[in-house]
Design a protein around this motif. Structure first.
Motif, mmCIF file in Angstrom:
data_model
loop_
_atom_site.group_PDB
_atom_site.id
_atom_site.type_symbol
_atom_site.label_atom_id
_atom_site.label_comp_id
_atom_site.label_asym_id
_atom_site.label_seq_id
_atom_site.Cartn_x
_atom_site.Cartn_y
_atom_site.Cartn_z
ATOM 1 N N ASP A 136 -5.016 0.132 -2.344
ATOM 2 C CA ASP A 136 -4.639 -0.654 -1.164
ATOM 3 C C ASP A 136 -5.850 -0.865 -0.258
ATOM 4 O O ASP A 136 -6.060 -1.960 0.259
ATOM 5 N N LYS A 137 -6.652 0.172 -0.072
ATOM 6 C CA LYS A 137 -7.815 0.079 0.812
ATOM 7 C C LYS A 137 -8.784 -1.006 0.333
ATOM 8 O O LYS A 137 -9.289 -1.803 1.130
ATOM 9 N N GLN A 138 -9.028 -1.053 -0.984
ATOM 10 C CA GLN A 138 -9.944 -2.050 -1.530
ATOM 11 C C GLN A 138 -9.384 -3.467 -1.390
ATOM 12 O O GLN A 138 -10.120 -4.409 -1.071
ATOM 13 N N LEU A 234 1.262 -2.138 0.112
ATOM 14 C CA LEU A 234 0.182 -2.963 0.645
ATOM 15 C C LEU A 234 0.620 -3.769 1.859
ATOM 16 O O LEU A 234 -0.096 -3.844 2.868
ATOM 17 N N GLN A 235 1.795 -4.407 1.775
ATOM 18 C CA GLN A 235 2.193 -5.343 2.829
ATOM 19 C C GLN A 235 2.256 -4.700 4.207
ATOM 20 O O GLN A 235 1.670 -5.238 5.167
ATOM 21 N N PRO A 236 2.928 -3.557 4.397
ATOM 22 C CA PRO A 236 2.963 -2.977 5.751
ATOM 23 C C PRO A 236 1.582 -2.574 6.264
ATOM 24 O O PRO A 236 1.321 -2.627 7.467
ATOM 25 N N LYS A 237 0.690 -2.183 5.362
ATOM 26 C CA LYS A 237 -0.672 -1.831 5.790
ATOM 27 C C LYS A 237 -1.421 -3.067 6.279
ATOM 28 O O LYS A 237 -2.156 -3.011 7.272
ATOM 29 N N LEU A 238 -1.246 -4.189 5.571
ATOM 30 C CA LEU A 238 -1.880 -5.433 6.015
ATOM 31 C C LEU A 238 -1.303 -5.885 7.355
ATOM 32 O O LEU A 238 -2.040 -6.335 8.237
ATOM 33 N N VAL A 239 0.008 -5.795 7.490
ATOM 34 C CA VAL A 239 0.655 -6.159 8.746
ATOM 35 C C VAL A 239 0.104 -5.294 9.883
ATOM 36 O O VAL A 239 -0.243 -5.790 10.965
ATOM 37 N N ALA A 240 -0.007 -3.986 9.632
ATOM 38 C CA ALA A 240 -0.508 -3.071 10.666
ATOM 39 C C ALA A 240 -1.940 -3.420 11.059
ATOM 40 O O ALA A 240 -2.302 -3.385 12.242
#
Length: 255
Positions: A136-138, A234-240
Motif C-alpha cells: 500500500d505504501k508503494q 488501500l482506499q481508506p489510506k488514500l482517502v486519509a
C-alpha cells in the motif's frame, strides 16, 4: 432530422465549419455521444455527434449538457489538470442537417498515453507489472500525483461524476485524465461533505486504474486485482492522505 437520417444511412455526407470532412472510423460511443475519427483539410480530429438510440427529446437534453463541455474543460485545464488539449463546439452539416458538433483532439495525438476507463480501445497500461510485489505504501507513493489532483478538484469545488475519471501517464507516472465534463458543476463544497467527495473521487480514480490495466496484470497480480475492492486496505489510506493534505492546506490550518 439528423438522428433519423443517420439511423437510415449512417453518415453519408459531413461538413465541419463548412469544409468537407471524411470519416475514418468510430472511436467510441457512450450515453450521449458517438465519437468519430474525422479528417478536415488533411488534419485528423475526434468529432462527437449525438447517439441515435434515444428519442429526440432525450437526445436534445443530453446534447445540451455536451455543449457545456468546452467551458468545463477549459476551467479544469486552468487548474493544471489533464484534459483534452482541444474541446470546442463547431458548426457541422450531417447528411444536409446543420448541427452543433463537438471537436476534440484524438487521444492518439496527445504527447502522453491516455487510458479511457469507459472505452479503452485496446489501450491498456502496466504501471504495475504482472509479477511486481507492491505494498500500500508503494502504491500510495505511485498515486501521489492523483491524490494531489483530487485535492485540486475538491478545493476548487469541482463536482464530477464517476464517468469523468480516466488515467494518463506522463513519464511513466499516473495522473488523472478528465473528460465527458458536460454535467460537471462548480461551487464551494461544504466542510461536512469534503470527505464524501474525496471518497468518491478516490474510488473513481482507483476504478479507472484497475479498469485500464492489461488483462495479464489484472489476472496475474493479486494486488492490482484487489485494488478496486470495497474492503481493500488501500482506499481508506488514500482517502486519509488526501484529507490530511486538504486540512493542511486550508486557511484555518495556517492561521
Amino acid at each position: 432530422g439528423i438522428t433519423n437520417s443517420r439511423r437510415l444511412s449512417g453518415i453519408e455526407s459531413l461538413y465541419v465549419d463548412g469544409r468537407h470532412t471524411t470519416v475514418s472510423k468510430q472511436l467510441g460511443s457512450g450515453g450521449s455521444k458517438e465519437v468519430y475519427d474525422v479528417s478536415v483539410d488533411d488534419e485528423h480530429y475526434a468529432l462527437a455527434l449525438p447517439g441515435t438510440a434515444d428519442p429526440a427529446q432525450i437526445i436534445i437534453a443530453k446534447w445540451g449538457k455536451v455543449l457545456k463541455e468546452p467551458a468545463n474543460t477549459d476551467r479544469l485545464r486552468e487548474l493544471g489538470l489533464h484534459v483534452n488539449d482541444l474541446c470546442r463546439v463547431v458548426p457541422s452539416t450531417v447528411n444536409g442537417h446543420e448541427f452543433p458538433a463537438l471537436i476534440m483532439k484524438r487521444y492518439s495525438d496527445h504527447n502522453f498515453p491516455i487510458y479511457d476507463s469507459k472505452n479503452p480501445q485496446g489501450n491498456y497500461h502496466e504501471l504495475i507489472k504482472p509479477d511486481q510485489q507492491v505494498t500500500d505504501k508503494q502504491v500510495i507513493s505511485l498515486l501521489s500525483p492523483v491524490g494531489t489532483e483530487i485535492v485540486a478538484l475538491v478545493q476548487n469545488g469541482a463536482k464530477l461524476g464517476r464517468d469523468c475519471f480516466n488515467l494518463c501517464a506522463i513519464n511513466g507516472v499516473p495522473h488523472l485524465y478528465l473528460n465527458d465534463l458536460g454535467a460537471a458543476t462548480f461551487g464551494k463544497i461544504p466542510q461536512g461533505e469534503l470527505e464524501r467527495y474525496v471518497e468518491a473521487y478516490v474510488s473513481a480514480a482507483l476504478g479507472a486504474f484497475v479498469n485500464t490495466t492489461t488483462e495479464r496484470v489484472y489476472r496475474e497480480n493479486p494486488y492490482v486485482h484487489s485494488m478496486g475492492n470495497l474492503e481493500s486496505s488501500l482506499q481508506p489510506k488514500l482517502v486519509a492522505k488526501v484529507m490530511y493534505t486538504l486540512r493542511e492546506s486550508s486557511p484555518s490550518s495556517r492561521s
